[in-house]
Motif scaffolding. Structure first.
Motif, PDB file in Angstrom:
ATOM      1  N   HIS A  52       0.837  -1.205   0.000  1.00 50.56           N
ATOM      2  CA  HIS A  52       0.000   0.000   0.000  1.00 50.56           C
ATOM      3  C   HIS A  52       0.868   1.250   0.000  1.00 50.56           C
ATOM      4  O   HIS A  52       1.991   1.234   0.509  1.00 50.56           O
ATOM      5  N   LEU A  53       0.324   2.348  -0.528  1.00 50.11           N
ATOM      6  CA  LEU A  53       1.043   3.621  -0.471  1.00 50.11           C
ATOM      7  C   LEU A  53       1.358   4.022   0.968  1.00 50.11           C
ATOM      8  O   LEU A  53       2.407   4.588   1.247  1.00 50.11           O
ATOM      9  N   ARG A  54       0.454   3.705   1.879  1.00 47.84           N
ATOM     10  CA  ARG A  54       0.631   4.129   3.274  1.00 47.84           C
ATOM     11  C   ARG A  54       1.886   3.545   3.911  1.00 47.84           C
ATOM     12  O   ARG A  54       2.421   4.096   4.861  1.00 47.84           O
ATOM     13  N   THR A  55       2.389   2.442   3.390  1.00 47.07           N
ATOM     14  CA  THR A  55       3.560   1.808   4.003  1.00 47.07           C
ATOM     15  C   THR A  55       4.853   2.055   3.225  1.00 47.07           C
ATOM     16  O   THR A  55       5.902   1.594   3.644  1.00 47.07           O
ATOM     17  N   MET A  56       4.785   2.780   2.115  1.00 49.61           N
ATOM     18  CA  MET A  56       6.007   3.006   1.341  1.00 49.61           C
ATOM     19  C   MET A  56       6.431   4.463   1.301  1.00 49.61           C
ATOM     20  O   MET A  56       7.570   4.759   1.015  1.00 49.61           O
ATOM     21  N   GLY A  57       5.527   5.356   1.563  1.00 52.82           N
ATOM     22  CA  GLY A  57       5.828   6.774   1.428  1.00 52.82           C
ATOM     23  C   GLY A  57       5.634   7.213  -0.014  1.00 52.82           C
ATOM     24  O   GLY A  57       5.759   6.413  -0.932  1.00 52.82           O
ATOM     25  N   PHE A  58       5.330   8.463  -0.207  1.00 50.50           N
ATOM     26  CA  PHE A  58       5.087   8.988  -1.554  1.00 50.50           C
ATOM     27  C   PHE A  58       5.114  10.504  -1.487  1.00 50.50           C
ATOM     28  O   PHE A  58       5.065  11.103  -0.411  1.00 50.50           O
ATOM     29  N   GLY A  59       5.214  11.127  -2.619  1.00 50.84           N
ATOM     30  CA  GLY A  59       5.166  12.581  -2.725  1.00 50.84           C
ATOM     31  C   GLY A  59       3.983  12.994  -3.570  1.00 50.84           C
ATOM     32  O   GLY A  59       3.519  12.234  -4.414  1.00 50.84           O
ATOM     33  N   MET A  60       3.502  14.192  -3.334  1.00 46.93           N
ATOM     34  CA  MET A  60       2.409  14.744  -4.148  1.00 46.93           C
ATOM     35  C   MET A  60       2.893  16.061  -4.741  1.00 46.93           C
ATOM     36  O   MET A  60       3.541  16.857  -4.069  1.00 46.93           O
ATOM     37  N   GLN A  61       2.571  16.278  -5.995  1.00 48.74           N
ATOM     38  CA  GLN A  61       2.928  17.520  -6.663  1.00 48.74           C
ATOM     39  C   GLN A  61       1.652  18.237  -7.063  1.00 48.74           C
ATOM     40  O   GLN A  61       0.744  17.630  -7.635  1.00 48.74           O
ATOM     41  N   PHE A  62       1.580  19.511  -6.752  1.00 47.18           N
ATOM     42  CA  PHE A  62       0.432  20.337  -7.099  1.00 47.18           C
ATOM     43  C   PHE A  62       0.862  21.315  -8.192  1.00 47.18           C
ATOM     44  O   PHE A  62       1.787  22.092  -7.994  1.00 47.18           O
ATOM     45  N   ASP A  63       0.220  21.246  -9.348  1.00 49.44           N
ATOM     46  CA  ASP A  63       0.460  22.200 -10.425  1.00 49.44           C
ATOM     47  C   ASP A  63      -0.687  23.191 -10.412  1.00 49.44           C
ATOM     48  O   ASP A  63      -1.855  22.806 -10.570  1.00 49.44           O
ATOM     49  N   LEU A  64      -0.367  24.469 -10.228  1.00 49.51           N
ATOM     50  CA  LEU A  64      -1.376  25.526 -10.166  1.00 49.51           C
ATOM     51  C   LEU A  64      -1.336  26.331 -11.458  1.00 49.51           C
ATOM     52  O   LEU A  64      -0.277  26.794 -11.875  1.00 49.51           O
ATOM     53  N   HIS A  65      -2.482  26.486 -12.088  1.00 46.80           N
ATOM     54  CA  HIS A  65      -2.586  27.264 -13.320  1.00 46.80           C
ATOM     55  C   HIS A  65      -3.649  28.344 -13.090  1.00 46.80           C
ATOM     56  O   HIS A  65      -4.822  28.033 -12.850  1.00 46.80           O
ATOM     57  N   TYR A  66      -3.223  29.599 -13.158  1.00 50.15           N
ATOM     58  CA  TYR A  66      -4.132  30.718 -12.920  1.00 50.15           C
ATOM     59  C   TYR A  66      -4.566  31.332 -14.244  1.00 50.15           C
ATOM     60  O   TYR A  66      -3.761  31.502 -15.153  1.00 50.15           O
TER      61      TYR A  66
END
Length: 87
Positions: A52-66
């Motif tokens: 599961h993701l919960r046991t491996m660690g992960f990153g999230m990227q947020f792309d903001l477009h205005y």
């Protein structure tokens, strides 16, 4: 998608920040903490991934477009700034 039950915020609401539970942000990305990492990384051997993701660690990227809308021809009020977020 919705964060904290909302998908739109007024300028006044967004001044203090937009926050939500991790499950909401993950849901916008189409995953959960219980997602099998192999479904995201099919070319990686199962023996190198946790279940599961919960046991491996992960990153999230947020792309903001205005985008700034000033035309009366749009469905937004005049002089409106809209932020589109891709996770």
């Amino acid at each position: 998608c919705k964060i904290g039950g909302q998908s739109e915020w007024t300028p006044q609401e967004s001044q203090i920040g937009i926050s939500g539970f991790l499950r909401d942000w993950l849901g916008c990305a189409g995953v959960s903490l219980d997602t099998d990492p192999h479904s995201l990384l099919p070319d990686v051997d199962h023996q190198y991934l946790t279940p599961h993701l919960r046991t491996m660690g992960f990153g999230m990227q947020f792309d903001l477009h205005y985008q700034h809308y000033r035309s009366a021809l749009t469905f937004f009020d005049s002089n409106t700034v809209v932020c589109f977020i891709r996770i």
